[in-house]
Design an enzyme around this catalytic site. Structure first.
Site, short mmCIF file in Angstrom:
data_model
loop_
_atom_site.label_atom_id
_atom_site.label_comp_id
_atom_site.label_asym_id
_atom_site.label_seq_id
_atom_site.Cartn_x
_atom_site.Cartn_y
_atom_site.Cartn_z
N SER A 139 0.87 -1.19 0.00
CA SER A 139 0.00 0.00 0.00
C SER A 139 0.90 1.23 0.00
CB SER A 139 -0.86 0.01 1.27
OG SER A 139 -1.48 1.28 1.42
N TYR A 153 -1.42 -0.83 10.46
CA TYR A 153 -1.62 -1.21 9.06
C TYR A 153 -0.48 -0.69 8.19
CZ TYR A 153 -3.68 -1.31 4.37
OH TYR A 153 -3.89 -1.51 3.02
N1 LIG Z 1 -8.85 -0.67 -0.74
C1 LIG Z 1 -7.82 0.15 -0.65
O1 LIG Z 1 -7.99 1.40 -0.65
C2 LIG Z 1 -6.41 -0.39 -0.59
C3 LIG Z 1 -5.36 0.53 -0.69
C4 LIG Z 1 -4.04 0.05 -0.65
C5 LIG Z 1 -3.80 -1.30 -0.50
N2 LIG Z 1 -4.86 -2.15 -0.39
C6 LIG Z 1 -4.53 -3.58 -0.22
O2 LIG Z 1 -5.16 -4.33 -1.25
C7 LIG Z 1 -5.48 -5.64 -0.77
C8 LIG Z 1 -6.94 -5.94 -0.99
O3 LIG Z 1 -7.71 -4.92 -0.36
P1 LIG Z 1 -9.30 -4.81 -0.54
O4 LIG Z 1 -9.60 -3.36 -0.43
O5 LIG Z 1 -9.76 -5.58 -1.71
O6 LIG Z 1 -9.74 -5.52 0.84
P2 LIG Z 1 -11.14 -6.14 1.28
O7 LIG Z 1 -11.24 -5.91 2.74
O8 LIG Z 1 -12.26 -5.67 0.40
O9 LIG Z 1 -10.91 -7.72 0.99
C9 LIG Z 1 -9.97 -8.44 1.71
C10 LIG Z 1 -10.24 -9.93 1.56
O10 LIG Z 1 -9.27 -10.62 2.34
C11 LIG Z 1 -9.92 -11.66 3.06
N3 LIG Z 1 -9.18 -11.98 4.26
C12 LIG Z 1 -9.04 -11.23 5.40
N4 LIG Z 1 -8.31 -11.88 6.30
C13 LIG Z 1 -7.94 -13.06 5.76
C14 LIG Z 1 -7.19 -14.17 6.20
N5 LIG Z 1 -6.68 -14.21 7.44
N6 LIG Z 1 -7.01 -15.23 5.35
C15 LIG Z 1 -7.57 -15.22 4.12
N7 LIG Z 1 -8.30 -14.20 3.64
C16 LIG Z 1 -8.50 -13.14 4.45
C17 LIG Z 1 -11.30 -11.09 3.38
O11 LIG Z 1 -12.23 -12.13 3.69
C18 LIG Z 1 -11.63 -10.34 2.09
O12 LIG Z 1 -12.27 -11.19 1.15
C19 LIG Z 1 -5.05 -5.65 0.71
O13 LIG Z 1 -3.76 -6.17 0.80
C20 LIG Z 1 -5.05 -4.18 1.07
O14 LIG Z 1 -4.20 -3.90 2.16
C21 LIG Z 1 -6.14 -1.74 -0.43
#
Ligand SMILES: NC(=O)c1ccc[n+]([C@@H]2O[C@H](COP(=O)([O-])OP(=O)(O)OC[C@H]3O[C@@H](n4cnc5c(N)ncnc54)[C@H](O)[C@@H]3O)[C@@H](O)[C@H]2O)c1
Length: 246
Positions: A139, A153
């Site tokens: 991120s 985080y």
């Molecule tokens: N959304 C944003 O703005 C953003 C920004 C920067 C980085 N990210 C990164 O992108 C990635 C995806 O983010 P997102 O926004 O799609 O998240 P989200 O919360 O929508 O989805 C995350 C998924 O991970 C699964 N999960 C959580 N804990 C778990 C575990 N212990 N084992 C297996 N699965 C598990 C959840 O069930 C969910 O389906 C993450 O690594 C997040 O840190 C997101």
């Protein structure tokens, strides 16, 4: 990517689901692993309905024994593990002075140890075939820290960048590249931790004036998994609309 076996963690929704869909559209068999099996199965069914190949399995990335067993099952059922996308993560919007030990440990168990567990379990099959791609989703908060992201985080996402470089060095001799993608704010459930006002303000501060769509992150992951990216390893690819330029 015809015939390649891809594991995408946390792919039951959001960015992970978009990545699994994108790689399946390019011919890979997408293995969707997530805590939430029914939602993971829905994503797999959708991919199959669109003519792709997909499989859904329940797995908690923070549980080393579960990861080892599930990855061994995937290698056995699918014949190999060619590509691993470490996407699963959690986030809590907790003020910097209020983070409990339990919350700190859970974030690091999933976001850091989860990535380590999955990389470790995928190394055997990738080294044996002398080919592999690992993409870790970090991120921009991992580079900058950040007023909108919690302290634990952001720290966990910095650790993902460091681990990416360690694994990249370790695996270079085996034809395996390891890279990270660092998204800025993306339109997913995780972004809903911010209020609507904060999301609007965040969008205004981004040079491209909007949040990313999950598919825009998926395209960058697909590139890093491709043969065209064979000479890129240990890199952190920013996909953030210009919000962070370094
Ligand atoms: N959304 C944003 O703005 C953003 C920004 C920067 C980085 N990210 C990164 O992108 C990635 C995806 O983010 P997102 O926004 O799609 O998240 P989200 O919360 O929508 O989805 C995350 C998924 O991970 C699964 N999960 C959580 N804990 C778990 C575990 N212990 N084992 C297996 N699965 C598990 C959840 O069930 C969910 O389906 C993450 O690594 C997040 O840190 C997101």
């Amino acid at each position: 990517m015809n015939g390649k076996v891809v594991i995408v963690t946390g792919a039951a929704r959001g960015i992970g689901a978009a990545i699994a869909g994108r790689l399946a559209a390019r011919g890979a068999l997408s293995v969707i692993v997530d805590l939430a099996l029914p939602a993971a199965q829905t994503v797999a069914d959708e991919i199959v309905r669109s003519g792709g190949r997909a499989l859904a399995l329940a797995m908690d990335v923070s549980d080393r024994r579960q990861v080892d067993a599930t990855m061994a099952e995937i290698a056995q059922r699918c014949g190999s593990i060619d590509i691993l996308v470490n996407n699963a993560a959690i986030n809590y919007a907790t003020p910097i002075e209020d983070v409990s030990d339990e919350e700190w440990e859970r974030i690091f168990a999933v976001n850091v140890r989860g990535v380590y567990n999955c990389c470790r379990a995928a190394l055997g099959p990738m080294k044996a075939r002398r080919w592999g791609r690992i993409v870790n989703i970090s991120s921009s908060a991992g580079k900058t820290g950040g007023p909108i992201s919690s302290v634990h985080y952001s720290a966990s996402k910095a650790a993902v960048i460091s681990m990416t470089k360690s694994f990249a060095r370790h695996l270079a001799d085996f034809g395996v590249t390891v890279n990270a993608v660092a998204p800025g704010a993306v339109e997913t459930d995780m972004a809903l931790l911010l209020s609507e006002d904060d999301r609007r303000r965040a969008a205004q501060a981004i040079p491209l004036h909007r949040l990313a769509s999950p598919s825009e992150i998926a395209h960058s992951v697909a590139f890093l998994c491709s043969d065209e990216a064979a000479y890129i390893t240990g890199e952190v690819l920013d996909v953030n609309g210009g919000a962070v330029m370094d």
